[in-house]
Write an enzyme that holds these catalytic residues in place. Structure first.
Site, short mmCIF file in Angstrom:
data_model
loop_
_atom_site.label_atom_id
_atom_site.label_comp_id
_atom_site.label_asym_id
_atom_site.label_seq_id
_atom_site.Cartn_x
_atom_site.Cartn_y
_atom_site.Cartn_z
N ASP A 225 0.95 -1.12 0.11
CA ASP A 225 -0.02 -0.04 0.04
C ASP A 225 0.93 1.35 0.06
O ASP A 225 1.97 1.20 0.44
CB ASP A 225 -0.78 -0.11 1.13
CG ASP A 225 -2.20 1.06 1.09
OD1 ASP A 225 -2.38 1.49 0.23
OD2 ASP A 225 -2.92 0.97 2.03
N HIS A 364 -9.74 -1.70 -7.47
CA HIS A 364 -9.59 -0.54 -6.47
C HIS A 364 -8.75 0.62 -7.26
O HIS A 364 -9.21 1.65 -7.14
CB HIS A 364 -9.11 -1.19 -5.39
CG HIS A 364 -8.90 0.10 -4.30
ND1 HIS A 364 -9.97 0.86 -3.98
CD2 HIS A 364 -7.77 0.23 -3.32
CE1 HIS A 364 -9.10 1.78 -2.98
NE2 HIS A 364 -7.99 1.24 -2.81
C1 HEM Z 1 -9.39 -1.06 3.87
C2 HEM Z 1 -9.62 -0.17 2.74
C3 HEM Z 1 -8.57 0.14 1.78
C4 HEM Z 1 -7.64 -0.86 1.25
C5 HEM Z 1 -7.35 -2.35 1.84
C6 HEM Z 1 -6.82 -0.32 0.13
C7 HEM Z 1 -5.68 -0.77 -0.46
C8 HEM Z 1 -5.09 -0.11 -1.42
C9 HEM Z 1 -4.12 -0.58 -2.37
C10 HEM Z 1 -3.48 -2.01 -1.99
C11 HEM Z 1 -3.60 0.21 -3.16
C12 HEM Z 1 -2.70 -0.07 -4.18
C13 HEM Z 1 -1.15 0.44 -3.74
C14 HEM Z 1 -0.99 1.88 -3.80
O1 HEM Z 1 -1.11 2.52 -4.93
O2 HEM Z 1 -1.09 2.40 -2.83
C15 HEM Z 1 -4.46 1.36 -3.01
C16 HEM Z 1 -4.43 2.45 -3.95
C17 HEM Z 1 -5.22 3.61 -3.77
N1 HEM Z 1 -6.28 3.74 -2.87
FE1 HEM Z 1 -6.85 2.44 -1.39
N2 HEM Z 1 -7.54 0.93 -0.07
C18 HEM Z 1 -8.51 1.13 0.78
C19 HEM Z 1 -9.29 2.27 0.99
C20 HEM Z 1 -9.10 3.40 0.07
C21 HEM Z 1 -10.04 4.67 0.45
C22 HEM Z 1 -11.26 4.55 1.47
C23 HEM Z 1 -9.69 5.45 -0.57
C24 HEM Z 1 -10.37 6.76 -1.18
C25 HEM Z 1 -11.64 7.04 -1.04
C26 HEM Z 1 -8.59 4.67 -1.30
C27 HEM Z 1 -7.73 5.34 -2.27
C28 HEM Z 1 -6.87 4.70 -2.96
C29 HEM Z 1 -6.24 5.62 -4.02
C30 HEM Z 1 -6.24 7.17 -4.66
C31 HEM Z 1 -5.03 4.78 -4.54
C32 HEM Z 1 -4.10 5.00 -5.33
C33 HEM Z 1 -4.53 4.77 -7.08
C34 HEM Z 1 -3.58 5.25 -7.99
O3 HEM Z 1 -2.92 6.16 -8.14
O4 HEM Z 1 -3.30 4.36 -8.74
N3 HEM Z 1 -8.36 3.79 -0.98
N4 HEM Z 1 -5.40 1.24 -1.91
#
Ligand code: HEM
Ligand SMILES: *[C@@H]1O[C@H](CO)[C@@H](O)[C@H](O)[C@H]1NC(C)=O
Ligand SMILES: *[C@@H]1O[C@H](CO)[C@@H](O)[C@H](O)[C@H]1NC(C)=O
Ligand SMILES: *[C@@H]1O[C@H](CO)[C@@H](O)[C@H](O)[C@H]1NC(C)=O
Ligand SMILES: *[C@@H]1O[C@H](CO)[C@@H](O)[C@H](O)[C@H]1NC(C)=O
Ligand SMILES: *[C@@H]1O[C@H](CO)[C@@H](O)[C@H](O)[C@H]1NC(C)=O
Ligand SMILES: *[C@@H]1O[C@H](CO)[C@@H](O)[C@H](O)[C@H]1NC(C)=O
Ligand SMILES: *[C@@H]1O[C@H](CO)[C@@H](O)[C@H](O)[C@H]1NC(C)=O
Length: 501
Positions: A225, A364
């Protein structure tokens, strides 16, 4: 002498913390830091060197806003103000001088033993007689009133997951304590408690920690993450594929904050903090992924299960994007920040409006940052969350049932909640019609965080070989336990405005 120190710290509810404790805890915090309080995780963009941040007033911006990723441990202390006058003077005398800036976090030699940040809710500002309109409607109403818009089941009903402390507008603010050592966090908490005394009541505390061993930097489902963060113009240099944004997308009053003209001057270089406690049902997720994985010719069962999970997230556990490595994980790719973010879902010979063979539309990462799918003003956030709760136990694994509470203490920073966290959650992740312009006009919910008020969800494109099939997501694997919206002011605003005598 001890008594004098005790009084100097201003403890009002003397019974809670004996004087000698406060003294010994205070001295614990005086040492010098030898180890980085942030974990250096391969695959993440490294922090800019202190010299490369000339464009921003990094001594005045609270550290967590731009350097929030990969704290080893963090404690969130939520409170309500009982005695505004005493709170103000204590904050000014004891807390504000300790607030950690962006600049301090950039190097181990300048990091404190425990980093300390503070942020206020709308009702917290009101309690301090600050009636300025910050021009952020979500912040003004508070997150409890926003639960429905965020897709949560109605938190006014019994039996829903919201933490009691988050139901309502009783939380006035939060202290964010970060370190690499629980003893030091305890010491800082004792000192904060004793200095504040009865000026505040702590209503809720949440402890986050980086996961142990090789899981360090991975969220509870096991995926790396924090890989993709926007590059804030003026703060280091962009890595390939990183989105460069104006500082005003994150920092109030800076270039690119479209509401600058409406914001009171003291809010400049502050940021809105959206906090969410997101419970993750890890054994349930594992079971679901294993049982719903389509067989893929040429892959073993274990490989097709790993692929299935990766296609729901959009990245493999290593951090490698499925868009660049569509069939198997590639740890080398995952660990290389010059390669692992350099993609935009377009591929020669494939049509962006129908191709889900590289990455599902509803994964996601594709939902939360559509890249080439959407040519639009950036709805960008800086994420600064940390996992909370224990590792999955053997019993939970065998029964495929979570009995312990774990997940993500989600934090995002943005200059407008409506354009940042709220937009991404409500208009993208929860919107089954998004992304627009695809041959499948209902690509479905974000498979990880998409929420339908507890109702059933689906996503399209999960099967790499058959984009016509939908996957039913009968239950949520990420459950909102609620949260609050805060404003994290600049250090000068804390000193010269919020706590000015
Ligand atoms: C338990 C809840 C969540 C999990 C397990 C999770 C997990 C992840 C993972 C594994 C990634 C890919 C690695 C990375 O680029 O950092 C990611 C990216 C991302 N997540 Fe989450 N996330 C969660 C909640 C959220 C929430 C609530 C939001 C916003 C409303 C969010 C927004 C994003 C964004 C903007 C990215 C980057 C996407 C990109 O730039 O390609 N995440 N998340
Ligand atoms: C807030 O305003 C009220 C009414 O003017 C005043 O009594 C109180 O002392 C003020 N509180 C603070 C913390 O300034
Ligand atoms: C705060 O300002 C916004 C526009 O910037 C306005 O829509 C809103 O009504 C104002 N709220 C109050 C309570 O004045
Ligand atoms: C929820 O439960 C509490 C006690 O557990 C009860 O006092 C309250 O009336 C219940 N509220 C609703 C809406 O059922
Ligand atoms: C945490 O800090 C305390 C106090 O300085 C020290 O005694 C202890 O060894 C540290 N623990 C770890 C795991 O570094
Ligand atoms: C700080 O005070 C809160 C209650 O106000 C208490 O729950 C907590 O244990 C105290 N922390 C320490 C480290 O003493
Ligand atoms: C893994 O990714 C690296 C970097 O893109 C690449 O050089 C290598 O060939 C890939 N390995 C496999 C097995 O595809
Ligand atoms: C969209 O296009 C893909 C690839 O050509 C195809 O497999 C899929 O069935 C199409 N979906 C719809 C809803 O037309």
């Amino acid at each position: 002498m001890r008594f004098a120190v005790f009084l100097a710290l201003g403890a009002g509810c003397a019974a809670a913390v004996p004087a000698h404790d406060v003294l010994s805890q205070t001295s614990l915090l005086k040492g010098k830091r030898k180890m980085n309080l942030l974990q250096e995780v391969p695959g993440l963009v490294p922090l800019p060197s202190a010299a490369k941040v000339a464009g921003l007033d990094t001594n005045n911006i609270q550290g967590d806003i731009l350097v929030g990723m990969k704290k080893k441990q963090e404690r969130f202390i939520f409170w309500t103000i009982n005695d505004p006058a005493r709170f103000k003077s204590t904050l000014r005398a004891f807390i504000v001088p300790q607030i950690t800036s962006v600049q301090q976090l950039l190097s181990t030699t300048t990091q404190p033993l425990v980093a300390l940040n503070v942020a206020f809710s709308q009702t917290g500002l009101q309690a301090l007689n600050i009636t300025d309109n910050l021009s952020d409607a979500a912040f003004s109403r508070g997150q409890f009133a926003d639960a429905n818009a965020l897709g949560d089941p109605d938190p006014t009903k019994n039996g829903t997951a919201w933490v009691d402390a988050f139901r309502g507008t009783n939380i006035h603010g939060v202290f964010l304590l970060a370190s690499d050592n629980a003893t030091l966090l305890d010491a800082q908490e004792v000192v904060v408690n004793s200095s504040m005394g009865s000026a505040i009541s702590v209503v809720y505390t949440l402890q986050g920690s980086i996961r142990p061993g090789p899981q360090a930097g991975h969220e509870a489902f096991g995926y790396l993450d924090g890989v993709s963060q926007p590059h804030v113009d003026g703060f280091g240099t962009a890595f390939p594929g990183q989105q460069t944004i104006d500082p005003g997308v994150i920092l109030v009053g800076e270039q690119g904050d479209s509401l600058s003209a409406k914001r009171p001057a003291w809010t400049t270089d502050g940021s809105f903090l959206a906090f969410r406690q997101l419970k993750q049902l890890v054994p349930e997720w594992n079971k679901f992924i294993a049982s719903s994985a389509p067989g893929v010719p040429g892959l073993t069962h274990a490989q097709s299960v790993a692929l299935h999970g990766a296609r729901l997230v959009g990245r493999w556990k290593s951090g490698a994007p499925v868009d660049l490595s569509p069939l198997v994980d590639n740890a080398t790719l995952g660990a290389d920040p010059t390669l692992n973010n350099n993609f935009d879902y377009t591929h020669q010979g494939f049509d962006l409006s129908s191709d889900q063979s590289h990455c599902p539309f509803a994964s996601h990462v594709r939902k939360t940052r559509p890249r080439a799918d959407l040519d639009a003003a950036p709805n960008s956030i800086i994420r600064a969350g940390i996992p909370y709760g224990p590792e999955v136990t053997d019993d939970e694994l065998t029964s495929a049932t979570s009995t312990l509470d774990r997940g993500l203490a989600f934090v995002s920073y943005q200059s407008q909640i409506a354009k940042g966290f709220r937009f991404i959650q409500a208009s993208w992740a929860n919107n089954e019609k998004f992304s627009f312009g695809k041959n499948d006009t209902t690509p479905g919910f974000d498979a990880v965080i998409g929420a339908n008020r507890g109702g059933q969800r689906f996503m399209s494109g999960y099967d790499i070989n058959d984009a016509s099939k939908d996957l039913s997501l009968l239950t949520d694997f990420v459950v909102s336990k609620g949260g609050e919206y805060f404003f994290s002011p600049s250090i000068s605003a804390l000193r010269d405005f919020i706590t000015a005598p």
